[in-house]
Design an enzyme around this catalytic site. Structure first.
Site, PDB file in Angstrom:
ATOM      1  N   LEU A  33      39.107  30.238  31.597  1.00 43.96           N
ATOM      2  CA  LEU A  33      39.814  30.772  32.776  1.00 43.96           C
ATOM      3  C   LEU A  33      41.197  30.149  32.944  1.00 43.96           C
ATOM      4  CD1 LEU A  33      36.727  30.716  35.173  1.00 43.96           C
ATOM      5  CD2 LEU A  33      37.526  32.572  33.692  1.00 43.96           C
ATOM      6  N   HIS A  37      42.876  34.506  36.177  1.00 43.36           N
ATOM      7  CA  HIS A  37      41.520  34.628  36.740  1.00 43.36           C
ATOM      8  C   HIS A  37      41.475  34.090  38.165  1.00 43.36           C
ATOM      9  CE1 HIS A  37      40.634  34.450  32.294  1.00 43.36           C
ATOM     10  NE2 HIS A  37      39.928  35.505  32.637  1.00 43.36           N
ATOM     11  N   GLY A 149      41.591  42.645  36.202  1.00 43.26           N
ATOM     12  CA  GLY A 149      43.039  42.501  36.042  1.00 43.26           C
ATOM     13  C   GLY A 149      43.664  43.782  35.506  1.00 43.26           C
ATOM     14  N   LEU A 186      49.555  36.241  31.174  1.00 41.93           N
ATOM     15  CA  LEU A 186      48.576  35.193  30.871  1.00 41.93           C
ATOM     16  C   LEU A 186      47.348  35.826  30.222  1.00 41.93           C
ATOM     17  CD1 LEU A 186      48.642  32.725  33.907  1.00 41.93           C
ATOM     18  CD2 LEU A 186      50.191  32.909  31.946  1.00 41.93           C
ATOM     19  N   SER A 187      46.836  35.167  29.202  1.00 41.80           N
ATOM     20  CA  SER A 187      45.659  35.656  28.486  1.00 41.80           C
ATOM     21  C   SER A 187      45.009  34.486  27.770  1.00 41.80           C
ATOM     22  CB  SER A 187      46.089  36.700  27.437  1.00 41.80           C
ATOM     23  OG  SER A 187      45.061  36.882  26.486  1.00 41.80           O
ATOM     24  N   SER A 188      43.672  34.523  27.700  1.00 42.27           N
ATOM     25  CA  SER A 188      42.976  33.454  26.976  1.00 42.27           C
ATOM     26  C   SER A 188      43.409  33.431  25.514  1.00 42.27           C
ATOM     27  CB  SER A 188      41.468  33.670  27.063  1.00 42.27           C
ATOM     28  OG  SER A 188      41.086  33.737  28.419  1.00 42.27           O
TER      29      SER A 188
END
Ligand code: PAF
Length: 290
Positions: A33, A37, A149, A186-188
């Site tokens: 996260l 998130h 999202g 934003l991204s994992s």
């Protein structure tokens, strides 16, 4: 915050809340996260007295050559972030709990009109896996509202459509994409980027923004907008899967005047595959697609 691994215990907790007439908002995630998130959890607090988050890396939505095994798993950090955000229950099932009979041959939710285009064209089976696990999770948590999202715009569109088609009693809310200062969504999966690639990555946002400004300024040459987007990404070192202008909400090919559109891109950079989108109002008359 209580962490619950079993479906039986989750159902019991949900039953108690329902008896007490408490509303439930739900944020499904695959963990690892970040601030994006956290903003979904923030939105969930506006929609429900109780907030449930799930962390489940869903094998059904990964292709055989994709990053299921390597997908970043950070359970302790995730639990700390969710507890800090005031989440009531973290649902953390195992693969066996979610798919006791295995994934092969299980019931699948598919939205054929939407699952084979854009990302679906290069990730066969991905959106069936997403829709299936989301419908299962919605059946388990029985939330009043579920938050997703807008970064995963096609996913959000498919989830809205599945919920509508299957008459599920839940409101789906899309939350705005959270970006780094330089525009990168934003991204994992951003953690797959090397320092050099990270410096190039915001080109996706800038290229989408340029396309958005062309459409908002009355430019109607969609084919040229898409061609220019692909070229800019290639020139920056990406391997783009697509750069596309579509109608917002339906992902149909755009036509007509004063249309709400979405410009979407997916592009590979090193080990990472970045996706992003921007919504806009196309002011010109978009011709019927050829
Ligand atoms: O967006 C995600 O993290 C996943 O696709 C989701 C919606 C949690 C389903 O596994």
């Amino acid at each position: 915050m209580r962490t619950i691994e079993s479906i039986a215990e989750l159902r019991e907790r949900v039953r108690e809340w329902r008896l007490a007439r408490e509303s439930i908002a739900f944020v499904p995630t695959m963990g690892n996260l970040h601030a994006g998130h956290a903003s979904l959890i923030g939105a969930a607090h506006h929609h429900g007295r109780r907030v449930v988050a799930s962390v489940f890396v869903n094998p059904l939505q990964f292709g055989p050559n994709e990053d299921y095994a390597a997908y970043p798993r950070t359970p302790d950090e995730d639990a700390a972030l969710l507890a800090g955000q005031g989440v009531d229950v973290l649902f953390l099932p195992t693969v066996d709990e979610m798919y006791p009979k295995g994934t092969a041959g299980s019931t699948i939710i598919d939205v054929p009109e939407l699952s084979g285009i854009l990302c679906g064209a290069v990730r066969p089976g991905h959106f069936q896996g997403v829709a299936t696990v989301v419908v299962k999770l919605l059946n388990l948590v029985q939330p009043d509202t579920a938050i997703f999202g807008e970064k995963d715009y096609q996913q959000l569109t498919i989830i809205r459509r599945s919920v509508e088609d299957l008459c599920l009693p839940v409101k789906i809310v899309g939350a705005p994409t959270v970006r780094a200062d330089d525009g990168l969504a934003l991204s994992s999966r951003n953690r797959y980027l090397s320092a050099e690639e990270r410096a190039i990555a915001p080109t996706v946002y800038r290229t989408l923004d340029h396309a958005r400004r062309r459409l908002e300024g009355g430019d109607t040459d969609v084919a040229d907008i898409e061609r220019e987007g692909m070229e800019t990404l290639r020139a920056a070192g990406f391997r783009p899967d697509y750069f596309a202008v579509r109608l917002a909400g339906t992902l149909e090919l755009p036509r007509g005047q004063d249309m709400d559109c979405v410009v979407l891109a997916a592009a590979r950079l090193g080990r990472a595959r970045l996706i992003d989108n921007l919504q806009c109002r196309a002011t010109g008359v978009l011709p019927a697609p050829r």
